[in-house]
Every structure is written in structure tokens, then in C-alpha cells.
Design an enzyme around this catalytic site. Structure first.
Site, mmCIF file in Angstrom:
data_model
loop_
_atom_site.group_PDB
_atom_site.id
_atom_site.type_symbol
_atom_site.label_atom_id
_atom_site.label_comp_id
_atom_site.label_asym_id
_atom_site.label_seq_id
_atom_site.Cartn_x
_atom_site.Cartn_y
_atom_site.Cartn_z
ATOM 1 N N CYS A 72 0.836 -1.200 0.000
ATOM 2 C CA CYS A 72 0.000 0.000 0.000
ATOM 3 C C CYS A 72 0.872 1.252 0.000
ATOM 4 C CB CYS A 72 -0.916 0.010 1.222
ATOM 5 S SG CYS A 72 -1.932 1.523 1.312
ATOM 6 N N ASN A 85 -0.032 -7.898 -10.991
ATOM 7 C CA ASN A 85 -1.064 -6.927 -10.622
ATOM 8 C C ASN A 85 -0.686 -5.577 -11.228
ATOM 9 O OD1 ASN A 85 -1.749 -4.953 -7.772
ATOM 10 N ND2 ASN A 85 -3.337 -5.820 -9.055
ATOM 11 N N GLY A 86 -1.709 -4.839 -11.648
ATOM 12 C CA GLY A 86 -1.472 -3.520 -12.226
ATOM 13 C C GLY A 86 -1.757 -3.488 -13.713
ATOM 14 N N ASP A 87 -2.749 -2.686 -14.111
ATOM 15 C CA ASP A 87 -3.091 -2.462 -15.527
ATOM 16 C C ASP A 87 -3.657 -3.684 -16.239
ATOM 17 O OD1 ASP A 87 -2.118 0.030 -14.963
ATOM 18 O OD2 ASP A 87 -0.411 -0.053 -16.340
ATOM 19 N N ARG A 92 -8.721 -2.207 -10.018
ATOM 20 C CA ARG A 92 -9.588 -1.105 -10.453
ATOM 21 C C ARG A 92 -10.516 -1.452 -11.616
ATOM 22 N NH1 ARG A 92 -5.263 3.632 -10.976
ATOM 23 N NH2 ARG A 92 -3.909 1.860 -11.458
#
Length: 330
Positions: A102, A204-206, A229
Site C-alpha cells: 500500500c 497486478n497492475g493495468d 480497479r
């Protein structure tokens, strides 16, 4: 077959990322129905838990229909984190996940979350003691490093594996990047390609399209994708990716009826779980995506995100369905 401990997850599992004020039981239930292979709770403060803070304790609520489910905890104090393991075990999760990623200032400033990336030895020691404390599989979610000049994720992952974690999920950004710029999956692939690594490595990410999930699987060779997201207001994302894996074609557009039904169930489950005031407020962030791509929808969305009374929000759903029920999505 990808496994976390003894939990079998299929060939390229899709994991719902832990997201504060998003990954609550109502949303996790919707994502599970749409094909999420593992869901994680919002991250839980170890300091909040040991002090019996109501918000932290509430995050331990998990339900049978969610399984396998992981409870994610964060903190930097050894004794607090070990006490948290004992508390968390009583909720009977399938997995305990440690948040070492985080980037938020109030977390990092206490040496927790991505803050611990400045002290890899403490990260390793904390993880080792937590693994010893429980028989449940312990996993880690982290970032590439503190900043571009301190990326040591191959070494970090290996050290964490060697003290007993059962999988690692890596966000392809540094803490310095926060959520800006593009996620870099190459260092994650380097972790996976390390011949000493034998636990699952999740990217993780995009991951925001079915094509990007295929790329993560086929070009980067990772074991699965943790998705955050892209799922907000779109629990169907898991189904869309799996359909694309299977057929090479995009899943049909989600109908207005399905969108309204999901939004309605989401709101009702939220109210049932956390009461009307919080339920109404915390579901608002999903409505933009639930009703994305509808021209002239703004007046209806404004009613949904400004009404404090659940009856008014439900009425706005009904009005939207009546007005746009025959809208053709592409």
C-alpha cells in the site's frame, strides 16, 4: 494447476485485489458469482484489530459463498502482527495475506504497507514469524520496490518464499509511482523466471482488458492475474476475461437489465451488511462504471450518487431501466 498451499485454483486464476472501501462482502460476492477464483478482503489494520476498533473488526466478516477468501492485514510492529494472526484465524479464512504494497502516506509513514520496502530484512523477519504463527497459507502482496533505484523484487520474492509464503502478488509499480504511469510487468516476469522460485507469482497492475490478461499469461508467463480497479462497477470482468481465454472473442455486452440488477443487489447487500447510511454512501463509487457507455445518463447517475435515502437510489435504478432498457451496448 496453480495452487496456494493445498487450494487448487485452475490454470490461470483471476484474483480480486484487496481494495479499501471496495472489496467488502457484497462486492466480493458479486465478483465470485462472475468467476473470481480468489477474493481478498479490504486490508485490515493490525493496530486497529488488537485495539478492537469496530471498522477493523467488521472487515473480518467472511461468508461461505466467497471461498476461497483471503484476509489481508497490514502493519509493521511484530507483536501486533502476531496478535492479529490469532484474531484473524477465528474468522476461518482460507488464506492470510500480508500487505507490503500500500503506497498511501498514512500507512507508509508508520513503516507499513510499501513503507517496509525500505527495510527488506524486517520484511523477511516479520513474514517468517507470521508464517510460524499459523497453519494457514500466508501470501504476500507487494510492489517492485520503494523507487526506481531500489528495485530488488527478485531477491525479495526469493527471500519471502524461503521463509514460507505460498504465493506472491506483485504490483508492477514502485511506491514512488503510486498509481501513475504504466505498470511494468518485466520485473515480475523476472521473479517468475528465477529458477529458484516454485510458488505462484501473480501479476497486478493495468490488467484492464481481456487482452491484457492474455498478455500477462502468454507473454510474461505469470501464474495468474490479481485485478483491482478494472472490476469497480464491473464484476463481470472476470467472466469477460475467462470467455476471451476460452473463445478468443469478447463476451457479449452486459445488458441494461443485468447492470441494474447487479447495482440493485449490490446496494441491498451493502445496506444489509453495514446499514443504510454507509451502504448508500460506499456503493456510490461503482455507479459510473455500472452504467458506463450510456449517452445522456448523467441526470440518473447524479440521483444515484447524491441521494442519501436508499429508496431514492432504488427509484433511480427503476427510472434508468425504464428509460434505457432497450439501449444497445457495443
Amino acid at each position: 494447476m496453480v495452487k496456494i498451499g493445498d487450494i487448487e485454483l485452475g490454470e490461470f486464476p483471476l484474483l480480486l485485489a484487496p481494495m479499501e472501501d471496495v472489496s467488502d462482502p457484497p462486492f466480493r460476492a458479486l465478483c465470485k458469482e462472475q468467476g473470481a477464483d480468489v477474493v481478498y478482503t479490504e486490508f485490515v489494520s493490525s493496530e486497529g484489530l488488537i485495539r478492537n476498533a469496530a471498522k477493523s473488526v467488521m472487515k473480518l466478516d467472511i461468508y461461505e459463498k466467497e471461498r476461497p477468501v483471503g484476509i489481508q492485514i497490514f502493519g509493521a510492529n511484530m507483536e501486533s502482527m502476531l496478535q492479529t494472526i490469532d484474531i484473524v484465524e477465528k474468522s476461518k479464512p482460507d488464506i492470510i495475506d500480508i500487505n507490503f504494497g500500500c503506497p498511501v502516506k498514512k500507512v507508509v509513514s508508520k513503516g507499513a504497507g510499501a513503507g517496509i520496502l525500505k527495510d527488506i530484512c524486517l520484511m523477511e523477519k516479520l513474514t517468517a514469524e507470521m508464517v510460524k504463527r499459523t497453519n494457514l497459507p500466508v501470501t504476500v502482496k507487494t510492489r517492485l520496490g520503494w523507487d526506481h533505484d531500489s528495485i530488488k523484487i527478485v531477491e525479495v520474492a526469493e527471500r519471502l518464499q524461503d521463509v514460507g509464503i505460498k504465493s506472491i502478488a506483485i504490483h508492477g509499480r514502485t511506491r514512488a509511482q503510486m498509481y501513475k504511469g504504466n505498470a511494468d510487468w518485466k520485473p515480475i516476469a523476472s521473479v517468475k523466471n528465477n529458477p529458484r522460485m516454485h510458488i505462484p507469482v501473480f501479476g497486478n497492475g493495468d490488467v484492464n482488458t481481456p487482452e491484457s490478461a492474455v498478455k500477462m499469461r502468454d507473454e510474461y508467463g505469470l501464474d495468474g492475474a490479481m485485478i483491482g480497479r478494472a472490476t469497480i462497477g464491473n464484476p463481470w470482468f472476470f467472466k469477460q476475461v475467462k470467455h476471451f481465454f476460452k473463445t478468443g472473442e469478447h463476451f457479449r455486452p452486459i445488458t441494461m437489465q443485468e447492470r441494474v440488477e447487479a447495482a440493485r443487489r449490490h446496494l441491498q447487500m451493502s445496506i444489509d451488511w453495514k446499514g443504510e447510511t454507509l451502504g448508500v454512501f460506499e456503493t456510490r463509487r461503482h455507479y459510473t462504471n455500472y452504467f458506463k457507455g450510456i449517452p445522456d445518463f448523467k441526470p440518473y447517475r447524479m440521483k444515484m450518487v447524491t441521494s442519501d435515502d436508499a429508496k431514492d437510489v432504488f427509484a433511480a435504478f427503476d427510472e434508468a431501466l425504464e428509460k434505457f432498457g432497450h439501449h444497445q451496448f457495443v
